[in-house]
Design an enzyme around this catalytic site. Structure first.
Site, PDB file in Angstrom:
ATOM      1  CB  SER A  55      -0.972   0.009   1.182  1.00  0.00           C
ATOM      2  OG  SER A  55      -1.953  -0.961   0.976  1.00  0.00           O
TER       3      SER A  55
ATOM      4  CE  LYS B 109      -9.862  -5.523   3.595  1.00  0.00           C
ATOM      5  NZ  LYS B 109     -10.037  -6.123   2.273  1.00  0.00           N
TER       6      LYS B 109
ATOM      7  CD  GLU C 121     -26.295   2.045   0.027  1.00  0.00           C
ATOM      8  OE1 GLU C 121     -26.539   0.823  -0.004  1.00  0.00           O
ATOM      9  OE2 GLU C 121     -26.725   2.803   0.918  1.00  0.00           O
TER      10      GLU C 121
ATOM     11  CG  ASP D 206     -11.190  -5.229  -1.606  1.00  0.00           C
ATOM     12  OD1 ASP D 206     -10.143  -4.660  -1.955  1.00  0.00           O
ATOM     13  OD2 ASP D 206     -11.295  -5.858  -0.541  1.00  0.00           O
TER      14      ASP D 206
ATOM     15  N   GLY E 165      -3.549 -10.565  -9.698  1.00  0.00           N
ATOM     16  CA  GLY E 165      -4.131  -9.796  -8.607  1.00  0.00           C
ATOM     17  C   GLY E 165      -3.574  -8.396  -8.388  1.00  0.00           C
TER      18      GLY E 165
HETATM   19  P1  NAP Z   1      -9.961 -16.289   2.901  1.00  0.00           P
HETATM   20  O1  NAP Z   1     -11.103 -15.474   3.382  1.00  0.00           O
HETATM   21  O2  NAP Z   1      -9.101 -17.028   3.868  1.00  0.00           O
HETATM   22  O3  NAP Z   1     -10.578 -17.358   1.835  1.00  0.00           O
HETATM   23  C1  NAP Z   1      -9.758 -18.262   1.143  1.00  0.00           C
HETATM   24  C2  NAP Z   1     -10.611 -19.366   0.520  1.00  0.00           C
HETATM   25  O4  NAP Z   1      -9.743 -20.294  -0.134  1.00  0.00           O
HETATM   26  C3  NAP Z   1     -11.403 -20.185   1.542  1.00  0.00           C
HETATM   27  O5  NAP Z   1     -12.577 -20.657   0.921  1.00  0.00           O
HETATM   28  C4  NAP Z   1     -10.417 -21.318   1.831  1.00  0.00           C
HETATM   29  O6  NAP Z   1     -11.018 -22.439   2.406  1.00  0.00           O
HETATM   30  C5  NAP Z   1      -9.914 -21.590   0.443  1.00  0.00           C
HETATM   31  N1  NAP Z   1      -8.660 -22.327   0.456  1.00  0.00           N
HETATM   32  C6  NAP Z   1      -7.579 -22.131   1.262  1.00  0.00           C
HETATM   33  N2  NAP Z   1      -6.610 -23.016   0.967  1.00  0.00           N
HETATM   34  C7  NAP Z   1      -7.102 -23.802  -0.034  1.00  0.00           C
HETATM   35  C8  NAP Z   1      -6.586 -24.923  -0.752  1.00  0.00           C
HETATM   36  N3  NAP Z   1      -5.359 -25.398  -0.501  1.00  0.00           N
HETATM   37  N4  NAP Z   1      -7.365 -25.489  -1.703  1.00  0.00           N
HETATM   38  C9  NAP Z   1      -8.583 -25.010  -1.969  1.00  0.00           C
HETATM   39  N5  NAP Z   1      -9.142 -23.973  -1.316  1.00  0.00           N
HETATM   40  C10 NAP Z   1      -8.398 -23.364  -0.362  1.00  0.00           C
HETATM   41  O7  NAP Z   1      -8.966 -15.414   2.040  1.00  0.00           O
HETATM   42  P2  NAP Z   1      -9.353 -14.160   1.109  1.00  0.00           P
HETATM   43  O8  NAP Z   1      -9.286 -12.916   1.906  1.00  0.00           O
HETATM   44  O9  NAP Z   1     -10.605 -14.491   0.399  1.00  0.00           O
HETATM   45  O10 NAP Z   1      -8.086 -14.123   0.120  1.00  0.00           O
HETATM   46  C11 NAP Z   1      -7.886 -15.125  -0.877  1.00  0.00           C
HETATM   47  C12 NAP Z   1      -6.691 -14.695  -1.741  1.00  0.00           C
HETATM   48  O11 NAP Z   1      -7.054 -13.519  -2.455  1.00  0.00           O
HETATM   49  C13 NAP Z   1      -5.433 -14.325  -0.932  1.00  0.00           C
HETATM   50  O12 NAP Z   1      -4.298 -14.772  -1.628  1.00  0.00           O
HETATM   51  C14 NAP Z   1      -5.454 -12.818  -0.885  1.00  0.00           C
HETATM   52  O13 NAP Z   1      -4.166 -12.248  -0.792  1.00  0.00           O
HETATM   53  C15 NAP Z   1      -6.078 -12.518  -2.247  1.00  0.00           C
HETATM   54  N6  NAP Z   1      -6.730 -11.199  -2.308  1.00  0.00           N
HETATM   55  C16 NAP Z   1      -6.270 -10.327  -3.245  1.00  0.00           C
HETATM   56  C17 NAP Z   1      -6.859  -9.104  -3.379  1.00  0.00           C
HETATM   57  C18 NAP Z   1      -6.337  -8.174  -4.443  1.00  0.00           C
HETATM   58  O14 NAP Z   1      -6.616  -6.970  -4.395  1.00  0.00           O
HETATM   59  N7  NAP Z   1      -5.616  -8.675  -5.414  1.00  0.00           N
HETATM   60  C19 NAP Z   1      -7.932  -8.730  -2.550  1.00  0.00           C
HETATM   61  C20 NAP Z   1      -8.385  -9.661  -1.607  1.00  0.00           C
HETATM   62  C21 NAP Z   1      -7.771 -10.899  -1.493  1.00  0.00           C
HETATM   63  P3  NAP Z   1     -11.010 -22.573   4.040  1.00  0.00           P
HETATM   64  O15 NAP Z   1     -11.992 -21.549   4.526  1.00  0.00           O
HETATM   65  O16 NAP Z   1     -11.400 -23.976   4.298  1.00  0.00           O
HETATM   66  O17 NAP Z   1      -9.596 -22.270   4.487  1.00  0.00           O
END
Ligand code: NAP
Length: 280
Positions: free
Chosen positions: A16, A64, A76, A100, A237
């Site tokens: 950031s 958050k 909103e 986001d 991403g």
């Molecule tokens: P999160 O809330 O922890 O959700 C992750 C999801 O992936 C959950 O459904 C989790 O299941 C699943 N998962 C974890 N390990 C897995 C595996 N080995 N195989 C299959 N599914 C798996 O995380 P999040 O906040 O959504 O973030 C997800 C990713 O997006 C991260 O890498 C984050 O850095 C990225 N992200 C990027 C941005 C951007 O601006 N580019 C914004 C937001 C997030 P469980 O619940 O069972 O663990």
């Protein structure tokens, strides 16, 4: 001089400061931007203490949702996801929004990937919620695919979409069937330091027209590598991360940016990340 920051816990190697300083620099606005590690237990106290002189700030995990009741109001975009990632101070009052979803939509748009038809969302966590809801709100039919053990979480997400008037489907990752206009990875699979793995392989991606990976480190994840080798349109991403930051500038002071300016920052942010993590 105006002061801005990103707050989180832990705050680690956040991108950031780099991204926001670059955006302010384009506008010729001289600011200070820092990364503040704020413990959840002291958030209220810090809002009136360490953070009292901030004109605006970005919010990341784990604040958050918990910051919402501490703000004067939220817009909103924040209500839709019950999450705030950007706050501004105006006349002593704090206002929140969530950028986001905008980041995701602009990342696709700037890369000429239409959000239409059948969309496969991998994962059912926070990012999946945003990506699936935006796809559904754009008229897409969403399939949420997760590990077998996570099917209850996928069903919860499907139920939320249904409650919002959107039809959706769930599937186990091992049983994905059909063709998709877009496949989005909303799991952390392939993220640094556990690179070199993809949540789905070519057997799934060959039936998709385009892909988006929410993971931004590394620049080219294994998921993107497979998609690229199949000749699919593919976006990483970092584009979402930078575009969501762009929207914060509009919220703070009405700043808008050209697509070419944002693309330059995406490239610079990728290079900076590689310098920090891979010593390139
Ligand atoms: P999160 O809330 O922890 O959700 C992750 C999801 O992936 C959950 O459904 C989790 O299941 C699943 N998962 C974890 N390990 C897995 C595996 N080995 N195989 C299959 N599914 C798996 O995380 P999040 O906040 O959504 O973030 C997800 C990713 O997006 C991260 O890498 C984050 O850095 C990225 N992200 C990027 C941005 C951007 O601006 N580019 C914004 C937001 C997030 P469980 O619940 O069972 O663990």
């Amino acid at each position: 001089m105006e002061k801005y920051a990103v707050i989180g816990h832990p705050i680690g190697h956040t991108m950031s400061p780099f991204i926001h300083k670059a955006l302010f620099a384009i506008k010729g606005i001289d600011i200070e931007y820092s990364a503040l590690d704020i413990d959840p237990s002291s958030l209220t106290e810090d809002l009136n203490g360490r953070m009292a002189d901030l004109n605006g700030f970005n919010v990341t995990i784990p604040h958050k949702e918990r910051i919402i009741p501490l703000l004067h109001s939220v817009d909103e975009s924040a209500k839709k996801y019950n999450a705030v990632n950007c706050v501004k101070r105006e006349n002593g009052k704090l206002y929140g929004c969530s950028t986001d979803a905008y980041g995701f939509l602009k990342a696709l748009e700037a890369n000429n990937i239409p959000l239409k038809g059948d969309v496969l969302v991998l994962g059912a966590g926070g990012a999946a919620r945003t990506l699936a809801r935006e796809a559904a709100d754009n008229g897409c039919f969403v399939t949420i695919a997760v590990r077998e053990a996570d099917l209850d979480k996928a069903l919860e997400l499907k139920d939320w979409l249904t409650a919002c008037g959107k039809d959706a489907n769930t599937a186990a990752l091992s049983e994905i069937d059909g063709t998709f206009d877009l496949c989005v990875n909303a799991t952390p699979v392939g993220m640094y330091p556990h690179t070199g793995v993809s949540v789905v392989g070519a057997e799934v991606l060959k039936n998709c027209s385009a892909v988006f990976d929410a993971v931004y480190n590394p620049r080219e994840t294994e998921f993107l590598k497979i998609a690229n080798s199949l000749g699919l349109k593919a976006v990483g991403g970092m584009a979402m991360l930078v575009w969501q930051a762009v929207k914060a500038h509009e919220f703070w002071y009405g700043g808008t940016f050209e697509v070419s300016e944002v693309k330059e920052i995406i490239e610079a942010a990728n290079e900076e990340m590689e310098r920090i993590f891979y010593e390139k």
